[in-house]
Each structure stands twice: as structure tokens, then as C-alpha cells.
Write an enzyme that holds these catalytic residues in place. Structure first.
Site, mmCIF file in Angstrom:
data_model
loop_
_atom_site.group_PDB
_atom_site.id
_atom_site.type_symbol
_atom_site.label_atom_id
_atom_site.label_comp_id
_atom_site.label_asym_id
_atom_site.label_seq_id
_atom_site.Cartn_x
_atom_site.Cartn_y
_atom_site.Cartn_z
ATOM 1 N N CYS A 242 -3.237 11.012 1.635
ATOM 2 C CA CYS A 242 -2.577 9.738 1.349
ATOM 3 C C CYS A 242 -1.197 9.970 0.753
ATOM 4 O O CYS A 242 -0.182 9.628 1.341
ATOM 5 C CB CYS A 242 -3.410 8.937 0.363
ATOM 6 S SG CYS A 242 -5.110 8.814 0.864
ATOM 7 N N LYS B 120 0.825 -1.214 0.000
ATOM 8 C CA LYS B 120 0.000 0.000 0.000
ATOM 9 C C LYS B 120 0.863 1.270 0.000
ATOM 10 O O LYS B 120 0.648 2.195 -0.784
ATOM 11 C CB LYS B 120 -0.907 -0.012 1.241
ATOM 12 C CG LYS B 120 -1.587 1.294 1.542
ATOM 13 C CD LYS B 120 -2.643 1.626 0.506
ATOM 14 C CE LYS B 120 -3.130 3.048 0.659
ATOM 15 N NZ LYS B 120 -4.278 3.343 -0.160
#
Ligand code: SAJ
Length: 407
Positions: A255, A201
Site C-alpha cells: 500500500c 485513500k
């Protein structure tokens, strides 16, 4: 029974999707007001398709609570910011959520952490929390890290279509979760180890950050050479193995500007490229300010109060302003003694966040001579002439060559 913990921008759509895919779902959030709003049926979101999904989930019997119920599977989707000083992950929200779950979960429950965490977080914080509760991983509870990949602005479609990664300790839990996620996700689901899922991720978002940094650095080099960076990128991208991204006023959101720091914070000696990319992207708001001052000078303007920033969100057609390039630019201006002067407008942001924020475009236009386009909202793409008559500094390539100043 599935309990989704944290009804934010990932948890809520995930809970709704599960509920409309035949699962029995309770969504838990510690914010009582949010829970009350969700229960009332009047929660709103600008995500495409949200009202319909929300309505169907309510019809399907989804419940919203501030308490944690007994459930077979807990999906934890709470924020994981980074600590400003050390750049390391702040896992406190995840740890707190897991601890709360551990107090109520039945034997054999599966706890899935969807929140992005830095590689090693599950070992460092979550396993010890289970031990502290007097429980054994693999007997009393089963752990998983299954990071989300959806992009704000197109979340619901991406929830259904994107491939997913599920990290687990044992194949049986992997199979069970794969089946659960398959109830709404039609993408490929890869089952791997927990540490591999954590690293994957962060690697994905870091990859994007580095590639945006390259486009931004190229924009600076092209300007220094008197070249049009967009033309260079268009031509370079005709190469079959080249796909340069788009330069812009900086990288915002919660993010991409955060996840690379997890790697830099933990392995500073091993992450030179990642760190440099972060620095390049963080330098863009200041670069925009320097461009603005140069454009003002070129046009004989000196009053920053007649300058307008178009766009406050971190990218087009979302209402999310977290870490947005515009907010970063306003901070730079504050540091450089130019606080509170420019006018600001964003069609997606009605609550007052900054000084001189206009709610309507006409008032904004009346107050300015020069507009800096920081977000390419559809409003502007559909009607670029709405800034007609203003000097325009376009950081998002909304306008054709010659119609505006560029980055
Ligand atoms: N940006 C550029 N140039 C580009 C692309 C983006 O300047 O060519 C800027 C955007 O304007 C924005 C920032 O970068 O300010 C980030 O936007 P984004 O659209 O690239 O990504 P996010 O933060 O909305 O979502 C990302 C996605 N990750 C990847 O594409 C690898 C999404 O799939 C993840 O689920 C999400 O992070 C997340 O939650 O981690």
C-alpha cells in the site's frame, strides 16, 4: 445477497465479517485452490481472531465460489499494483472483475470497488466498462468506491472500529451502503463522491509515506552529526504538535510504497514532495547496506556469509513479504555483486524464498557473527537476548542505547 470478489487480504476478512453480521455472502476468487481450501475449513491466517471469525462465518453459511453469482451488491477487492515503468495504476484486475460481474448482475445491482485505485480510475476505466457492456450507470447498475483502511496485523479489529469512506454518485446508494457496512463497522461512515473517495485513500497512504520519509531522512542527518536520532525524536515528540514517526530499513507492503506513485505517475509536475519522499524511503535498504559494511569494517569482519538478516516480512508479526525492506536490501546486494552470501531468518516465513534461508533460529545463529535486525517481530522483542553474543545492527530500535549499532 452480497458477492465479495477477490478473497485476498481485504476481501476475505470483509466477506467473513459480513457473513457473521447477518448478511448472505458468497465469496468469489479466480484461484480454484484457494476456494477449495476456504471451503474445506482449513484455511489459515496469522491475523488475530481469524480462526474464530472464519469458523463463525462457515457456520453462518458463507459460500466460496470461482463463479460470479447474481447478487444485490458486489464488493470488489482485487489487487491494484502499479506499472513499473510509468508508475501509473494497473487497473486491469479491477476492470476484469467488474466486467465479469457485469455479465451476471441483475438490474439495479450495486458494484463497490474497495481496491485502492488512483484518482480518476472509476471514470477512466469502470464507467467505460459499464457502457461497453451496454448498460447505464444509475439505471442498470450503481457504482461506488469504498476504500478499506485496515492494517495488516490488526485487521479484524480495524474492520470493526475504523471510520470508513463511501464514494457514490447518488445519496440513495450511499444510504444503502452505509447501512450495509454498519452491520459490522462501528466507526463513522462518511458518504462522499466517488472521486473524493479515490483521492482520500491515496492521500492517507501518501501522508504516511511522507512522514516515514521524514523520520528516515532525519536518521541520516543525525548519523552525519553523530546524534542519536531516537533521542531527538523522543524529545521532539514532547512538543504538543509534533509526532515524528520511526525511522526504519525502508517501507514495504503493498500500500504505502505503491499508492504515492499513483499521484506521481499521473501528475509528475505537481508532486515534488511526494516523489522525494518515495525516493528517500526507497534509498533506505542501500543505506542499511552501507551501515552494515561500516559496522563490519569496524569489527574487522569481511565475510558476508557470516552476516545474518533477521526478518523477511515487511513489518512485525505478519507473514507478508511483499516489497519488504529485506527483499529490497537483497536486491541491492545483488546489484552490487554481493548476491547469495548473507544468511536469512524469519520466524513467520517457512516457505523458501531466498538463498541461505534458515527455518530455525539456532541454525541461523550458528552460521553468523553479525545480525542485522530488519523486522522487530515479537519473538525478538520478548527475548532480545536470543541474539546474545552476536554483533547487532538494529534498524528497528529493539535494543536499548549502547546494546547494538543503530541505523
Ligand atoms: N514503517 C516505518 N516507520 C514507521 C511506520 C511504518 O518504517 O514509523 C514501515 C513499516 O515497517 C512497513 C511500512 O512502513 O515496512 C508500512 O507499514 P505500515 O504499518 O505503516 O502500513 P501498512 O502498509 O501495513 O498499511 C497501510 C495503512 N495506512 C495508513 O496507516 C495510512 C493501513 O491503514 C491501510 O489500510 C493500508 O496501508 C492499505 O491497505 O492501504
Amino acid at each position: 445477497m452480497i458477492n465479495v470478489v477477490g478473497l485476498g487480504y481485504i476481501g476475505l476478512p470483509t466477506a467473513l465479517m459480513l457473513a457473521t453480521s447477518g448478511q448472505c455472502v458468497i465469496g468469489t476468487d479466480t484461484d480454484a485452490e484457494r476456494v477449495a481450501l476456504l471451503r474445506s475449513g482449513s484455511f489459515q491466517s496469522t491475523e488475530k481472531g481469524f480462526p474464530e471469525l472464519y469458523r463463525r462465518a462457515l457456520e453462518a453459511g458463507i459460500r466460496f465460489e470461482t463463479e460470479y453469482p447474481r447478487a444485490d451488491v458486489y464488493i470488489v477487492a482485487v489487487p491494484t499494483p502499479y506499472l513499473e515503468e510509468t508508475k501509473q495504476v494497473d487497473a486491469s484486475y479491477v476492470v476484469q472483475a467488474v466486467k465479469s460481474v457485469l455479465q451476471v448482475c441483475p438490474k439495479g445491482a450495486v458494484i463497490v470497488v474497495e481496491s485502492t485505485v488512483s484518482p480518476g480510475t472509476m471514470d477512466r476505466y469502470i464507467r467505460p466498462a459499464v457502457a461497453e457492456a451496454g448498460l447505464t450507470v444509475g439505471e442498470d447498475v450503481f457504482l461506488s468506491h469504498a476504500p478499506e483502511r485496515i492494517i495488516p496485523g490488526n485487521m479484524l479489529r480495524e474492520l470493526e472500529c475504523n471510520n470508513r469512506t463511501i464514494g457514490v454518485d447518488d445519496p440513495a446508494t450511499g444510504e444503502m451502503l452505509k447501512k450495509l457496512y454498519s452491520s459490522f463497522c462501528h466507526g463513522r461512515i462518511t458518504v462522499t463522491g466517488i472521486r473524493a473517495a479515490e483521492m482520500t485513500k491515496v492521500a492517507e497512504n501518501t501522508y504516511r509515506d511522507i512522514n516515514i520519509a521524514y523520520a528516515n531522512e532525519l536518521a541520516k542527518v543525525c548519523r552525519a552529526q553523530g546524534l542519536n536520532v531516537y533521542e531527538i525524536i523522543d524529545i521532539a515528540n514532547q512538543h504538543p504538535r509534533v509526532n515524528i514517526l520511526t525511522p526504519g530499513p525502508g517501507v514495504g507492503g503493498h500500500c504505502i510504497p505503491i499508492d504515492p506513485w499513483f499521484l506521481v505517475g499521473d501528475w509528475p509536475e505537481l508532486t515534488k514532495v511526494i516523489h522525494a519522499a518515495r525516493d528517500v524511503n526507497d534509498s533506505m535498504p542501500e543505506y542499511v547496506l552501507d551501515r552494515l559494511l561500516a559496522v563490519m569494517q569496524e569489527n574487522g569482519l569481511s565475510d558476508l556469509r557470516r552476516v545474518g538478516l533477521y526478518g523477511l516480512t515487511y513489518k512485525a508479526d505478519v507473514d507478508d513479504v511483499r516489497d519488504s525492506p529485506t527483499l529490497q536490501l537483497l536486491q541491492v546486494m545483488e546489484r552490487r555483486g554481493m548476491a547469495g552470501q548473507v544468511q536469512v531468518y524469519d520466524p513467520f516465513v517457512s516457505r523458501e524464498l531466498v538463498a541461505n534461508q534458515h527455518r530455525d533460529l539456532s541454525g541461523f545463529l550458528a552460521a553468523i557473527d553479525l545480525a542485522v535486525v530488519l523486522v522487530d517481530h515479537r519473538q525478538l522483542r520478548d527475548d532480545p537476548d536470543c541474539l546474545k553474543g552476536k554483533i547487532i545492527l538494529d534498524t528497528r530500535r529493539v535494543y536499548p542505547d549502547g546494546a547494538a549499532y543503530r541505523l
